[in-house]
Motif scaffolding. Structure first.
Motif, PDB file in Angstrom:
ATOM      1  N   LEU A   1      -7.370  70.337 -31.563  1.00 47.89           N
ATOM      2  CA  LEU A   1      -7.255  68.877 -31.668  1.00 47.89           C
ATOM      3  C   LEU A   1      -7.062  68.423 -33.109  1.00 47.89           C
ATOM      4  CD1 LEU A   1     -10.030  67.701 -29.166  1.00 47.89           C
ATOM      5  CD2 LEU A   1      -7.569  67.656 -28.827  1.00 47.89           C
ATOM      6  N   GLY A   2      -7.309  69.330 -34.044  1.00 43.50           N
ATOM      7  CA  GLY A   2      -7.178  68.953 -35.451  1.00 43.50           C
ATOM      8  C   GLY A   2      -5.979  69.598 -36.126  1.00 43.50           C
ATOM      9  N   ALA A   3      -6.073  70.900 -36.327  1.00 41.70           N
ATOM     10  CA  ALA A   3      -5.026  71.601 -37.090  1.00 41.70           C
ATOM     11  C   ALA A   3      -3.664  71.532 -36.403  1.00 41.70           C
ATOM     12  CB  ALA A   3      -5.449  73.057 -37.307  1.00 41.70           C
ATOM     13  N   LEU A   4      -3.665  71.768 -35.110  1.00 44.25           N
ATOM     14  CA  LEU A   4      -2.379  71.815 -34.395  1.00 44.25           C
ATOM     15  C   LEU A   4      -1.636  70.477 -34.420  1.00 44.25           C
ATOM     16  CD1 LEU A   4      -0.783  74.011 -32.866  1.00 44.25           C
ATOM     17  CD2 LEU A   4      -1.742  73.084 -30.755  1.00 44.25           C
ATOM     18  N   PRO A   5      -2.275  69.386 -34.011  1.00 44.34           N
ATOM     19  CA  PRO A   5      -1.565  68.087 -34.093  1.00 44.34           C
ATOM     20  C   PRO A   5      -1.152  67.737 -35.516  1.00 44.34           C
ATOM     21  CG  PRO A   5      -3.562  67.872 -32.790  1.00 44.34           C
ATOM     22  CD  PRO A   5      -3.600  69.223 -33.417  1.00 44.34           C
ATOM     23  N   ALA A   6      -1.985  68.093 -36.490  1.00 45.30           N
ATOM     24  CA  ALA A   6      -1.645  67.773 -37.888  1.00 45.30           C
ATOM     25  C   ALA A   6      -0.357  68.478 -38.288  1.00 45.30           C
ATOM     26  CB  ALA A   6      -2.794  68.179 -38.804  1.00 45.30           C
ATOM     27  N   ILE A   7      -0.223  69.729 -37.866  1.00 48.21           N
ATOM     28  CA  ILE A   7       1.005  70.484 -38.183  1.00 48.21           C
ATOM     29  C   ILE A   7       2.196  69.863 -37.462  1.00 48.21           C
ATOM     30  CG2 ILE A   7       2.193  72.693 -37.849  1.00 48.21           C
ATOM     31  CD1 ILE A   7      -0.622  73.988 -38.323  1.00 48.21           C
ATOM     32  N   LEU A   8       1.978  69.507 -36.191  1.00 48.66           N
ATOM     33  CA  LEU A   8       3.072  68.904 -35.420  1.00 48.66           C
ATOM     34  C   LEU A   8       3.511  67.587 -36.047  1.00 48.66           C
ATOM     35  CD1 LEU A   8       1.901  69.643 -31.764  1.00 48.66           C
ATOM     36  CD2 LEU A   8       3.743  70.753 -33.027  1.00 48.66           C
ATOM     37  N   TYR A   9       2.515  66.806 -36.477  1.00 50.43           N
ATOM     38  CA  TYR A   9       2.849  65.544 -37.111  1.00 50.43           C
ATOM     39  C   TYR A   9       3.568  65.773 -38.437  1.00 50.43           C
ATOM     40  CZ  TYR A   9       0.939  62.063 -34.002  1.00 50.43           C
ATOM     41  OH  TYR A   9       0.740  61.231 -32.933  1.00 50.43           O
ATOM     42  N   ALA A  10       3.183  66.839 -39.120  1.00 51.36           N
ATOM     43  CA  ALA A  10       3.813  67.136 -40.412  1.00 51.36           C
ATOM     44  C   ALA A  10       5.290  67.428 -40.220  1.00 51.36           C
ATOM     45  CB  ALA A  10       3.133  68.322 -41.065  1.00 51.36           C
ATOM     46  N   LEU A  11       5.633  68.028 -39.078  1.00 50.34           N
ATOM     47  CA  LEU A  11       7.031  68.340 -38.810  1.00 50.34           C
ATOM     48  C   LEU A  11       7.831  67.075 -38.497  1.00 50.34           C
ATOM     49  CD1 LEU A  11       6.611  71.552 -36.634  1.00 50.34           C
ATOM     50  CD2 LEU A  11       7.300  71.410 -39.030  1.00 50.34           C
ATOM     51  N   ARG A  12       7.147  66.071 -37.956  1.00 44.38           N
ATOM     52  CA  ARG A  12       7.835  64.825 -37.615  1.00 44.38           C
ATOM     53  C   ARG A  12       7.487  63.747 -38.649  1.00 44.38           C
ATOM     54  NH1 ARG A  12       5.762  63.659 -31.992  1.00 44.38           N
ATOM     55  NH2 ARG A  12       6.883  61.720 -32.298  1.00 44.38           N
TER      56      ARG A  12
ATOM     57  N   THR B   1     -16.750  64.581 -33.961  1.00 41.89           N
ATOM     58  CA  THR B   1     -17.795  64.266 -32.975  1.00 41.89           C
ATOM     59  C   THR B   1     -17.811  65.303 -31.848  1.00 41.89           C
ATOM     60  OG1 THR B   1     -17.467  61.927 -33.471  1.00 41.89           O
ATOM     61  CG2 THR B   1     -18.658  62.450 -31.451  1.00 41.89           C
ATOM     62  N   LEU B   2     -16.617  65.632 -31.363  1.00 44.44           N
ATOM     63  CA  LEU B   2     -16.545  66.622 -30.279  1.00 44.44           C
ATOM     64  C   LEU B   2     -17.016  67.998 -30.755  1.00 44.44           C
ATOM     65  CD1 LEU B   2     -13.135  65.627 -28.643  1.00 44.44           C
ATOM     66  CD2 LEU B   2     -15.423  65.218 -27.722  1.00 44.44           C
ATOM     67  N   THR B   3     -16.662  68.339 -31.983  1.00 40.41           N
ATOM     68  CA  THR B   3     -17.069  69.652 -32.514  1.00 40.41           C
ATOM     69  C   THR B   3     -18.583  69.736 -32.656  1.00 40.41           C
ATOM     70  OG1 THR B   3     -14.987  69.719 -33.741  1.00 40.41           O
ATOM     71  CG2 THR B   3     -16.676  71.298 -34.389  1.00 40.41           C
ATOM     72  N   VAL B   4     -19.164  68.691 -33.242  1.00 41.11           N
ATOM     73  CA  VAL B   4     -20.626  68.685 -33.389  1.00 41.11           C
ATOM     74  C   VAL B   4     -21.292  68.666 -32.009  1.00 41.11           C
ATOM     75  CG1 VAL B   4     -22.606  67.385 -34.289  1.00 41.11           C
ATOM     76  CG2 VAL B   4     -20.548  67.624 -35.672  1.00 41.11           C
TER      77      VAL B   4
ATOM     78  N   GLY C   1     -16.650  60.876 -28.821  1.00 43.27           N
ATOM     79  CA  GLY C   1     -15.504  61.661 -29.309  1.00 43.27           C
ATOM     80  C   GLY C   1     -14.227  61.294 -28.575  1.00 43.27           C
ATOM     81  N   ALA C   2     -14.329  61.230 -27.247  1.00 44.82           N
ATOM     82  CA  ALA C   2     -13.140  60.879 -26.451  1.00 44.82           C
ATOM     83  C   ALA C   2     -12.690  59.463 -26.778  1.00 44.82           C
ATOM     84  CB  ALA C   2     -13.463  61.016 -24.967  1.00 44.82           C
ATOM     85  N   GLY C   3     -13.651  58.560 -26.964  1.00 41.74           N
ATOM     86  CA  GLY C   3     -13.335  57.172 -27.295  1.00 41.74           C
ATOM     87  C   GLY C   3     -12.609  57.067 -28.625  1.00 41.74           C
ATOM     88  N   LEU C   4     -13.056  57.820 -29.597  1.00 46.18           N
ATOM     89  CA  LEU C   4     -12.419  57.788 -30.921  1.00 46.18           C
ATOM     90  C   LEU C   4     -11.002  58.348 -30.865  1.00 46.18           C
ATOM     91  CD1 LEU C   4     -15.523  58.865 -33.026  1.00 46.18           C
ATOM     92  CD2 LEU C   4     -14.231  56.748 -33.374  1.00 46.18           C
ATOM     93  N   LEU C   5     -10.821  59.425 -30.106  1.00 40.13           N
ATOM     94  CA  LEU C   5      -9.471  60.003 -29.969  1.00 40.13           C
ATOM     95  C   LEU C   5      -8.542  58.999 -29.288  1.00 40.13           C
ATOM     96  CD1 LEU C   5     -10.044  63.737 -28.898  1.00 40.13           C
ATOM     97  CD2 LEU C   5      -9.736  62.812 -31.182  1.00 40.13           C
ATOM     98  N   LEU C   6      -9.076  58.369 -28.261  1.00 43.50           N
ATOM     99  CA  LEU C   6      -8.265  57.377 -27.527  1.00 43.50           C
ATOM    100  C   LEU C   6      -7.901  56.208 -28.436  1.00 43.50           C
ATOM    101  CD1 LEU C   6      -7.190  56.844 -24.615  1.00 43.50           C
ATOM    102  CD2 LEU C   6      -9.221  55.433 -24.274  1.00 43.50           C
ATOM    103  N   ALA C   7      -8.886  55.758 -29.205  1.00 52.01           N
ATOM    104  CA  ALA C   7      -8.642  54.635 -30.124  1.00 52.01           C
ATOM    105  C   ALA C   7      -7.572  55.019 -31.148  1.00 52.01           C
ATOM    106  CB  ALA C   7      -9.938  54.256 -30.830  1.00 52.01           C
ATOM    107  N   ALA C   8      -7.662  56.245 -31.651  1.00 55.81           N
ATOM    108  CA  ALA C   8      -6.675  56.711 -32.634  1.00 55.81           C
ATOM    109  C   ALA C   8      -5.279  56.747 -32.014  1.00 55.81           C
ATOM    110  CB  ALA C   8      -7.061  58.109 -33.129  1.00 55.81           C
TER     111      ALA C   8
END
Lengths: 126, 359
Positions: free
Chosen positions: A51-62, A79-82, A107-114
């Protein structure tokens, strides 16, 4: 390379460090767990990785995520990790606590908000 | 700094919440109900008997207090899957009016498939209660079995730490036993570590939320009833005459048949661990079983091994209680096993409750 792409790659690197830390923490905790295991402890590293590294890389490509969305997303992943580590500790001890659910909902709420915030921003730009 | 304000604030909230959640789980006591304490007379009776029943009053949880374990050679001969063919000696002296105590040691060789006795560590009887403690060595594990015969079911009791029902209200098995005048005690189901699972103690219903598994109901006639809590409510058990209901499990034996599979474990535990169990051998005839584990001296048992061992004792029903670092047996005020959480040091863990024999 644009600044936003560099930022995203830096963010991916940080998530990767978090994933490595979680994997190490989980391994050490399991080692002293007398054979009692917890899937949450074992796979806590998956949250920052997938949920962190992978999307960040994908976003970096776009294109990079808007700053506020990125912050909300990061908070959600943290939050989800903790929450996973917390659940792992409780599993291994053999106990439960309803407060553990707060991590999943928050955690789910924050992801959804983002996600919604990013969508709104891209709609405005479009 | 301003750039990181959100991250810092959020991290602080996350850390504080996690600290609170951990404290709530493990430390902060929450008392929901107080239970009537055991009449002082029971504790007084035990205190009166103690001087003559104490085998080694100075001993506590020390290696020297343990009955001598098997030699290494003997231990190796008792490998898994090779049950020994010797048995324990019964020293039931029920019917006598005077409390008696012996600290005998015996090596009795006898019939088929009953476990190997390492030592008889003592007996206690007062006409209504007869207890014989025996140490076995099986599966590279020290196992302590208290054979209990009662004249009436009310001597089989449970007790809560601090005489209160709640979360994080804990005390050592030996301390709860002393507070309640128990001759014999083992740790219970540690109900306080979980939010679910029926809790009925001494006829009082404290919790009626099912955990989804086997529960042990000790009925008012002293019989055991092991049921799935998804099929019967706590109130129904109470109405049917359940005096004690313990929620840990699983059932080890039902009608003399092993009811766990070879790979089955408690929750997410694996393989060998210290264990605590309680079994019915006959009418008002019980076995309290504690197995040591996690040490070089005593490996610990799987659920299946425990069930197999108890079956060979001649039990009809048996139920697994909280194990691991909680596994403790106290007899006449002394800890008889070697409780350990880490395996590195011997330390009695504080628990929520005990199952005990008390006059």
């Amino acid at each position: 390379m644009s600044v936003s792409v560099l930022d995203a790659l830096k963010s991916a690197r940080n998530y990767l460090y978090a994933a490595i830390f979680c994997a190490f923490f989980g391994a050490v905790y399991e080692y002293f767990g007398h054979g009692v295991y917890s899937w949450f402890m074992l796979y806590a590293f998956a949250f920052p990785l997938l949920l962190g590294a992978l999307p960040a890389i994908l976003y970096a490509l776009r294109d990079s995520m808007p700053r506020v969305s990125r912050k909300l997303w990061g908070a959600g992943v943290a939050t989800l990790t903790v929450g996973a580590l917390f659940r792992g500790v409780l599993d291994i001890y053999g106990t439960t606590n309803a407060l553990g659910r707060v991590y999943w909902f928050a955690g789910a709420g924050l992801l959804l908000a983002a996600f919604l915030r990013a969508r709104t921003r891209s709609d405005k730009r479009g | 700094m301003k750039k990181w304000r959100f991250e810092l604030l959020f991290s602080l909230i996350l850390v504080l919440f996690t600290a609170y959640a951990l404290l709530d789980t493990f430390v902060i006591p929450r008392q929901y109900e107080t239970v009537p304490s055991v009449p002082d007379t029971a504790a007084q009776e035990l205190r009166e008997v103690q001087p003559s029943t104490q085998v080694q009053p100075s001993t506590q949880v020390q290696p020297s207090t343990q009955a001598q374990p098997d030699s290494g050679d003997t231990a190796r001969r008792r490998k898994r899957g090779k049950p020994s063919r010797t048995s324990s000696q019964s020293t039931d002296t029920g019917g006598t009016s005077q409390a008696t105590d012996t600290g005998t040691t015996s090596q009795v060789t006898n019939p088929d498939s009953t476990p190997q006795v390492t030592s008889d560590s003592g007996t206690w009887s007062d006409g209504n209660i007869s207890v014989t403690l025996t140490q076995y060595r099986e599966y590279d594990t020290d196992i302590y079995v208290a054979d209990v015969t009662l004249s009436a079911p009310e001597y089989l009791k449970t007790a809560l730490a601090g005489n209160a029902y709640g979360r994080n209200i804990k005390d050592k098995t030996s301390a709860i036993a002393a507070d309640n005048g128990a001759i014999l005690a083992i740790n219970g189901d540690y109900y306080g570590a979980r939010e679910r699972g029926y809790v009925i103690r001494n006829g009082i219903l404290y919790r009626d939320t099912p955990a989804g598994g086997d529960v042990l109901a000790i009925m008012n006639d002293g019989s055991f009833r092991i049921v799935d809590d998804r099929e019967v409510t706590a109130q129904e058990l109470l109405d049917a005459g359940a005096v004690q209901v313990l929620s840990f499990g699983p059932a080890l034996l039902k009608n003399g048949t092993i009811s766990v599979s070879e790979g089955q474990e408690v929750g997410k535990a694996m393989a060998s661990n210290p264990r605590t169990a309680v079994a019915v051998l006959g009418d008002l005839h019980y076995a309290f079983i504690v197995a040591d584990g996690r040490t070089d001296k005593s490996e610990g048992m799987s659920l299946y091994e425990l069930a197999e061992f108890i079956r060979r004792l001649g039990a009809e029903s048996a139920y697994n209680l909280d194990g691991g670092g909680s596994s403790t047996m106290v007899f006449k005020g002394e800890i008889v096993n070697r409780p350990t959480t880490s395996g590195n040091s011997l330390k009695e863990r504080s628990v929520s409750d005990i199952v005990c024999i008390s006059p």
